[in-house]
Design a protein around this motif. Sequence first.
Motif, mmCIF file in Angstrom:
data_model
loop_
_atom_site.group_PDB
_atom_site.id
_atom_site.type_symbol
_atom_site.label_atom_id
_atom_site.label_comp_id
_atom_site.label_asym_id
_atom_site.label_seq_id
_atom_site.Cartn_x
_atom_site.Cartn_y
_atom_site.Cartn_z
ATOM 1 N N GLU A 43 -13.549 3.889 1.098
ATOM 2 C CA GLU A 43 -13.392 2.354 1.291
ATOM 3 C C GLU A 43 -12.116 1.922 1.810
ATOM 4 N N SER A 44 -12.009 0.926 2.312
ATOM 5 C CA SER A 44 -10.841 0.299 2.824
ATOM 6 C C SER A 44 -10.837 -1.240 2.816
ATOM 7 N N GLY A 45 -9.579 -1.802 2.780
ATOM 8 C CA GLY A 45 -9.589 -3.229 2.979
ATOM 9 C C GLY A 45 -8.406 -3.596 3.345
ATOM 10 N N GLN A 46 -8.003 -4.843 3.637
ATOM 11 C CA GLN A 46 -6.769 -5.426 4.146
ATOM 12 C C GLN A 46 -6.456 -6.610 3.402
ATOM 13 N N LEU A 47 -5.035 -6.783 3.163
ATOM 14 C CA LEU A 47 -4.443 -8.023 2.803
ATOM 15 C C LEU A 47 -3.231 -8.347 3.574
ATOM 16 N N THR A 48 -2.785 -9.775 3.173
ATOM 17 C CA THR A 48 -1.732 -10.162 4.428
ATOM 18 C C THR A 48 -0.619 -10.564 3.196
ATOM 19 N N LEU A 49 0.727 -10.247 3.270
ATOM 20 C CA LEU A 49 1.726 -10.575 2.917
ATOM 21 C C LEU A 49 2.557 -11.519 3.839
ATOM 22 N N SER A 50 3.046 -12.529 3.324
ATOM 23 C CA SER A 50 3.703 -13.807 4.033
ATOM 24 C C SER A 50 5.080 -13.745 3.673
ATOM 25 N N ASN A 51 5.918 -14.037 4.304
ATOM 26 C CA ASN A 51 7.444 -14.548 4.174
ATOM 27 C C ASN A 51 7.661 -15.944 4.370
ATOM 28 N N THR A 52 7.620 -16.773 3.086
ATOM 29 C CA THR A 52 7.764 -18.234 3.334
ATOM 30 C C THR A 52 9.274 -18.540 2.928
ATOM 31 N N ALA A 53 9.962 -17.372 2.937
ATOM 32 C CA ALA A 53 11.516 -17.624 2.084
ATOM 33 C C ALA A 53 12.248 -17.986 3.618
ATOM 34 N N PRO A 54 13.422 -18.691 3.681
ATOM 35 C CA PRO A 54 14.078 -19.058 4.927
ATOM 36 C C PRO A 54 15.001 -17.663 5.315
ATOM 37 N N GLY A 55 15.103 -16.713 5.042
ATOM 38 C CA GLY A 55 15.577 -15.594 5.424
ATOM 39 C C GLY A 55 14.719 -14.329 5.487
ATOM 40 N N ALA A 56 15.332 -13.112 5.924
ATOM 41 C CA ALA A 56 14.600 -11.872 6.009
ATOM 42 C C ALA A 56 14.247 -11.372 4.843
ATOM 43 N N MET A 57 13.173 -10.457 4.823
ATOM 44 C CA MET A 57 13.120 -9.619 3.436
ATOM 45 C C MET A 57 12.258 -8.444 3.861
ATOM 46 N N THR A 58 12.620 -7.509 2.671
ATOM 47 C CA THR A 58 11.960 -6.348 3.308
ATOM 48 C C THR A 58 10.863 -5.865 2.212
ATOM 49 N N ILE A 59 9.867 -5.242 2.289
ATOM 50 C CA ILE A 59 8.623 -5.123 1.163
ATOM 51 C C ILE A 59 8.600 -3.526 0.945
ATOM 52 N N ALA A 60 8.359 -3.253 -0.213
ATOM 53 C CA ALA A 60 8.222 -1.926 -0.416
ATOM 54 C C ALA A 60 6.923 -1.921 -1.444
ATOM 55 N N CYS A 61 6.024 -0.772 -1.234
ATOM 56 C CA CYS A 61 5.007 -0.663 -2.084
ATOM 57 C C CYS A 61 5.078 0.529 -3.168
ATOM 58 N N VAL A 62 4.876 0.189 -4.360
ATOM 59 C CA VAL A 62 5.286 1.301 -5.443
ATOM 60 C C VAL A 62 4.028 1.854 -5.291
ATOM 61 N N LYS A 63 4.230 3.545 -5.170
ATOM 62 C CA LYS A 63 2.921 4.358 -5.145
ATOM 63 C C LYS A 63 1.807 4.170 -6.254
ATOM 64 N N THR A 64 0.681 3.909 -5.884
ATOM 65 C CA THR A 64 -0.402 3.838 -6.870
ATOM 66 C C THR A 64 -1.500 5.054 -6.687
ATOM 67 N N GLN A 65 -1.703 5.734 -7.796
ATOM 68 C CA GLN A 65 -2.456 6.754 -7.806
ATOM 69 C C GLN A 65 -3.944 6.421 -7.331
ATOM 70 N N GLY A 66 -4.503 7.055 -6.474
ATOM 71 C CA GLY A 66 -5.702 6.952 -5.959
ATOM 72 C C GLY A 66 -6.033 6.076 -4.736
ATOM 73 N N LEU A 67 -4.921 5.362 -4.241
ATOM 74 C CA LEU A 67 -4.827 4.414 -3.309
ATOM 75 C C LEU A 67 -3.675 5.002 -2.194
ATOM 76 N N GLU A 68 -4.049 4.633 -1.074
ATOM 77 C CA GLU A 68 -3.051 4.922 0.163
ATOM 78 C C GLU A 68 -3.061 3.623 0.595
ATOM 79 N N VAL A 69 -1.659 3.116 0.716
ATOM 80 C CA VAL A 69 -1.135 1.630 1.195
ATOM 81 C C VAL A 69 -0.427 1.876 2.366
ATOM 82 N N THR A 70 -0.910 1.301 3.422
ATOM 83 C CA THR A 70 -0.188 1.329 4.501
ATOM 84 C C THR A 70 0.009 -0.037 5.194
ATOM 85 N N PRO A 71 1.303 -0.432 5.025
ATOM 86 C CA PRO A 71 1.897 -1.987 5.753
ATOM 87 C C PRO A 71 2.115 -1.748 7.353
#
Length: 74
Positions: A1-29
């Motif tokens: 089973e898989s799903g999708q979510l969206t992260l938005s940058n509403t800040a005025p500058g650039a940002m970097t996102i990183a996902c902390v590894k969660t057991q049993g889930l594969e996370v691919t931005p």
Amino acid sequence: ESGQLTLSNTAPGAMTIACVKTQGLEVTPDRMELKAGEKAAVTVKALAGAPKTSALYFKIEPTMEQVVVKVTVD
């Protein structure tokens, strides 16, 4: 089973996102670096033995904020 979510940058500058590894889930931005106003699609896939409920933790740099997303596997 898989799903999708969206992260938005509403800040005025650039940002970097990183996902902390969660057991049993594969996370691919689709991207890790977001300029102001950009969005990232994140695919979450439940692996064999994934817990019914879990949480994804995203670290945002340079602000060091943490975004928590609850995940439920049917």
